[in-house]
Design a protein around this motif. Structure first.
Motif, short mmCIF file in Angstrom:
data_model
loop_
_atom_site.label_atom_id
_atom_site.label_comp_id
_atom_site.label_asym_id
_atom_site.label_seq_id
_atom_site.Cartn_x
_atom_site.Cartn_y
_atom_site.Cartn_z
N SER A 213 -0.34 -98.67 -59.42
CA SER A 213 -1.52 -97.97 -59.92
C SER A 213 -1.33 -96.47 -59.67
CB SER A 213 -2.79 -98.48 -59.24
OG SER A 213 -2.67 -98.43 -57.84
N ILE A 214 -1.84 -95.66 -60.62
CA ILE A 214 -1.69 -94.21 -60.55
C ILE A 214 -2.99 -93.55 -60.99
CG2 ILE A 214 -0.51 -92.19 -61.53
CD1 ILE A 214 1.96 -93.98 -61.92
N ILE A 215 -3.33 -92.44 -60.34
CA ILE A 215 -4.42 -91.58 -60.79
C ILE A 215 -3.94 -90.14 -60.66
CG2 ILE A 215 -5.53 -91.51 -58.52
CD1 ILE A 215 -8.24 -91.36 -60.02
N SER A 216 -4.30 -89.31 -61.64
CA SER A 216 -3.95 -87.89 -61.55
C SER A 216 -4.99 -87.06 -62.28
CB SER A 216 -2.55 -87.63 -62.12
OG SER A 216 -2.53 -87.88 -63.51
N LYS A 217 -5.08 -85.79 -61.86
CA LYS A 217 -5.97 -84.84 -62.52
C LYS A 217 -5.29 -84.37 -63.80
CE LYS A 217 -7.63 -83.03 -58.14
NZ LYS A 217 -7.72 -81.84 -57.28
N TYR B 74 -12.20 -89.95 -56.71
CA TYR B 74 -11.95 -91.09 -57.60
C TYR B 74 -10.65 -91.76 -57.19
CZ TYR B 74 -15.58 -89.32 -60.68
OH TYR B 74 -16.79 -88.91 -61.18
N ARG B 75 -10.58 -93.06 -57.42
CA ARG B 75 -9.35 -93.82 -57.17
C ARG B 75 -9.17 -94.87 -58.26
NH1 ARG B 75 -10.16 -98.57 -52.63
NH2 ARG B 75 -11.75 -99.70 -53.78
N VAL B 76 -7.97 -95.42 -58.34
CA VAL B 76 -7.67 -96.56 -59.21
C VAL B 76 -7.21 -97.69 -58.31
CG1 VAL B 76 -6.06 -97.43 -60.94
CG2 VAL B 76 -7.05 -95.16 -61.21
N HIS B 77 -7.75 -98.87 -58.54
CA HIS B 77 -7.18 -100.04 -57.89
C HIS B 77 -7.01 -101.13 -58.95
CE1 HIS B 77 -11.34 -101.62 -57.44
NE2 HIS B 77 -10.76 -102.80 -57.26
N SER C 167 -3.08 -103.47 -55.85
CA SER C 167 -2.58 -102.14 -55.49
C SER C 167 -3.76 -101.18 -55.58
CB SER C 167 -1.45 -101.69 -56.42
OG SER C 167 -1.93 -101.52 -57.74
N ALA C 168 -3.66 -100.08 -54.84
CA ALA C 168 -4.74 -99.07 -54.85
C ALA C 168 -4.17 -97.70 -54.55
CB ALA C 168 -5.82 -99.42 -53.84
N THR C 169 -4.71 -96.70 -55.22
CA THR C 169 -4.33 -95.33 -54.93
C THR C 169 -5.23 -94.77 -53.85
OG1 THR C 169 -5.88 -94.33 -56.52
CG2 THR C 169 -3.71 -94.99 -57.36
#
Length: 168
Positions: free
Chosen positions: A68-72, A139-142, A160-162
């Motif tokens: 999992s991925i998170i980005s601005k 904020y997060r992604v799981h 999975s989790a960011t």
């Protein structure tokens, strides 16, 4: 004599100013470096965070990885990504992607978006999405990851989790 008194008072004022500024800077650094972890995700001020399924023993026979991925990506925008990879072609592979926002009032993550992507007779599936979100929150992604064959009782699964990233 007056010069000596003025010089002593000036030195004292400068010394007091230095002491006060050092204590204020130390407190600000403590606040930034404090590790706050909520439901397995650290709250950070980074621009990007990556999470992966962590325990290879739990994944099972078919599931290889889940990420999992998170980005601005701009003012109040985030890019979210979730993917599942099996060891080989399987009957079913899927990823469920959740986007969560941290609520300081109750100290919990609340879901703001969710989606499912699945595929048949393959080894890989991914889901991406760019979202407009409210600014001033973490904020997060799981993700939940699944892979398996239809003739088996249960699919292999992992999570999975960011970390949480701050959206200014």
């Amino acid at each position: 004599m007056k010069r000596r008194i003025l010089s002593s008072i000036s030195c004292l004022c400068i010394l007091c100013g230095l002491v006060l500024s050092i204590s204020v800077n130390a407190k600000a650094e403590d606040m930034i470096s404090a590790d706050i972890i909520v439901d397995g995700s650290r709250l950070t001020y980074e621009d990007y965070s990556y999470g992966t399924s962590s325990n290879p023993i739990v994944r099972g026979e078919h599931l290889m990885t889940g990420d999992s991925i998170i980005s601005k990506t701009g003012n109040g925008r985030i890019y979210t990504y979730g993917e599942t990879t099996a060891n080989h072609d399987v009957d079913f592979v899927a990823v469920i992607v959740y986007v969560d926002r941290y609520d300081e009032s109750d100290g919990l993550w609340g879901q703001v978006d969710g989606r499912v992507k699945d595929a048949r007779d393959t080894y890989f599936v991914l889901s991406t999405k760019t979202l407009q979100v409210d600014r001033g929150y973490f904020y997060r992604v799981h993700c939940e990851h699944f892979a398996g064959n239809d003739d088996e009782e249960m699919y292999d699964s992992a999570i999975s989790a960011t970390n949480g990233i701050w959206i200014p």
